[in-house]
Design an enzyme around this catalytic site. Sequence first.
Site, PDB file in Angstrom:
ATOM      1  N   GLU A   1       0.827  -1.206   0.055  1.00 24.93           N
ATOM      2  CA  GLU A   1       0.034   0.066   0.059  1.00 24.93           C
ATOM      3  C   GLU A   1       0.818   1.257  -0.105  1.00 24.93           C
ATOM      4  O   GLU A   1       1.847   1.295   0.995  1.00 24.93           O
ATOM      5  CB  GLU A   1      -0.760  -0.028   1.349  1.00 24.93           C
ATOM      6  CG  GLU A   1      -2.302   0.516   0.918  1.00 24.93           C
ATOM      7  CD  GLU A   1      -3.122  -0.337  -0.050  1.00 24.93           C
ATOM      8  OE1 GLU A   1      -3.052   0.015  -1.093  1.00 24.93           O
ATOM      9  OE2 GLU A   1      -3.634  -1.143   0.501  1.00 24.93           O
TER      10      GLU A   1
ATOM     11  N   THR B   1       2.965   1.881  -2.372  1.00 22.84           N
ATOM     12  CA  THR B   1       4.003   1.833  -2.699  1.00 22.84           C
ATOM     13  C   THR B   1       4.295   1.942  -4.372  1.00 22.84           C
ATOM     14  O   THR B   1       5.376   2.088  -4.825  1.00 22.84           O
ATOM     15  CB  THR B   1       4.672   0.310  -2.544  1.00 22.84           C
ATOM     16  OG1 THR B   1       3.366  -0.629  -2.902  1.00 22.84           O
ATOM     17  CG2 THR B   1       4.796   0.141  -1.276  1.00 22.84           C
TER      18      THR B   1
ATOM     19  N   GLY C   1     -16.830   5.553  -2.601  1.00 25.84           N
ATOM     20  CA  GLY C   1     -16.167   6.206  -1.616  1.00 25.84           C
ATOM     21  C   GLY C   1     -15.369   5.157  -0.579  1.00 25.84           C
ATOM     22  O   GLY C   1     -15.087   5.430   0.365  1.00 25.84           O
TER      23      GLY C   1
ATOM     24  N   GLY D   1     -13.104   3.172  -1.128  1.00 29.29           N
ATOM     25  CA  GLY D   1     -11.472   2.580  -1.421  1.00 29.29           C
ATOM     26  C   GLY D   1     -11.480   1.333  -2.418  1.00 29.29           C
ATOM     27  O   GLY D   1     -10.527   0.802  -2.309  1.00 29.29           O
TER      28      GLY D   1
ATOM     29  N   GLU E   1      -6.883  10.570 -13.896  1.00 29.97           N
ATOM     30  CA  GLU E   1      -6.804  10.550 -12.473  1.00 29.97           C
ATOM     31  C   GLU E   1      -5.750  11.809 -12.316  1.00 29.97           C
ATOM     32  O   GLU E   1      -6.065  12.882 -11.554  1.00 29.97           O
ATOM     33  CB  GLU E   1      -6.339   9.439 -11.715  1.00 29.97           C
ATOM     34  CG  GLU E   1      -7.242   8.296 -11.454  1.00 29.97           C
ATOM     35  CD  GLU E   1      -8.318   8.450 -10.666  1.00 29.97           C
ATOM     36  OE1 GLU E   1      -8.318   9.550  -9.897  1.00 29.97           O
ATOM     37  OE2 GLU E   1      -9.420   7.698 -10.872  1.00 29.97           O
TER      38      GLU E   1
ATOM     39  N   ASP F   1      -4.466   0.745  -9.410  1.00 26.79           N
ATOM     40  CA  ASP F   1      -5.733   0.315  -9.557  1.00 26.79           C
ATOM     41  C   ASP F   1      -6.170   0.329 -10.847  1.00 26.79           C
ATOM     42  O   ASP F   1      -6.912  -0.671 -11.216  1.00 26.79           O
ATOM     43  CB  ASP F   1      -6.706   1.789  -9.195  1.00 26.79           C
ATOM     44  CG  ASP F   1      -6.730   2.111  -7.777  1.00 26.79           C
ATOM     45  OD1 ASP F   1      -5.769   1.310  -7.032  1.00 26.79           O
ATOM     46  OD2 ASP F   1      -6.916   3.205  -7.015  1.00 26.79           O
TER      47      ASP F   1
END
Length: 388
Positions: free
Chosen positions: A31, A33, A124, A126, A162, A174
Amino acid sequence: METLNETFIKIFNEKPESAYFAPGRINLIGEHTDYNGGNVFPCAISYGTYGVVKAREDRLVRLYSMNFPDLGIKEFSLDDLTYKEADNWANYPKGMIGYLYDLVDNKEAVTGFDVVIFGDIPNGAGLSSSASIELLTGVIVEDLWQLTLDRVELVKLGQKVENHFIGVNSGIMDQFAIGMGQKDQAILLDCHTLNYEMVPVHLENEKILIMNTNKRRELADSKYNERRAECDEALRRLQTVTDIQALGELSLAQFDELKAVIKDDTLEKRARHAVAENQRTLEAKQALEANDLQTFGELLNASHQSLRDDYEVTGQELDTIVALTQAQNGVIGARMTGAGFGGCAIALVKEDKLPEIIQAVGKAYQEKIGYEADFYVASIADGAKKID
Ligand code: GLA
């Protein structure tokens, strides 16, 4: 699918012609990373975003989301694909359409389309509902305009949406998980080189439990950009004494030798998380391959601790749900997943203990936090695709 088709007919007075799906994702470990040039270990899940579509003959794009019925139809032309506040959620598809449109040679030859979207990923939470919409749009447009794009290129365009259209400096994890996912496989991705390896996840008596704290990820985007900037600054200071391009290149031992040059406690903690988490991710992949779930679970727990104490992206809700879960009989390991600041945690649990765990954690969480958590059992699914 039936409801999507019916809604399409109601909204656009016609039948849709084709259907598409893009999953959400969980990250097993690794996470914060990805933007540090480290490894991540995510997988696509069976919850995601569906779209039913009909091509138009003109240059209009009309979008309707069953998740935001109050916002009605969002509409724009291929001739103006700039970001507009008023387009709200539709800026995600819009950005993607724009970047794909840039790649089209004969711009007069392509047309717009009507689409109805429905997502069963909680917003929302995650689980990357935004990357899911980006890749959904990607596969739709690719198909309608008959573009032949390498899948990794499509993934990179999602990240570009993004970063440059929406303004969140997120990494590639993602979009990569959602674009490249395969059923029952996790992806070990080196975010520096984009080399990746599919790793089978064959859990015999265990399940991956997703726990939604139902704490919205408020401020998540600004805090996210702040963490990223902190890591960049730590890297910059380390680069004065060592020749690296990313924190992900350092082992923990190397980091410990060099860290004095950072000269700031907060920056040092952020960088330590990035380096240690990267190492944990590689160890976790090996443990999973060796079917050593005990070690895998311990690494999940250690990851959460580091995200809580060094990276400081958890918060009361995530810490509460993870601690409650870790204390249950039958739990092998648990941690937050995704950006943090709210949203979801995951746990590896014994299947036969699942009902008791959900019951106990749900009750205690409600008592401590004052509202309910939601629980889902994840199945690892394919990446974005057209469906028949
Ligand atoms: C968000 C970002 C990803 C990644 C995670 C944290 O999900 O979109 O790129 O940085 O947070 O690991």
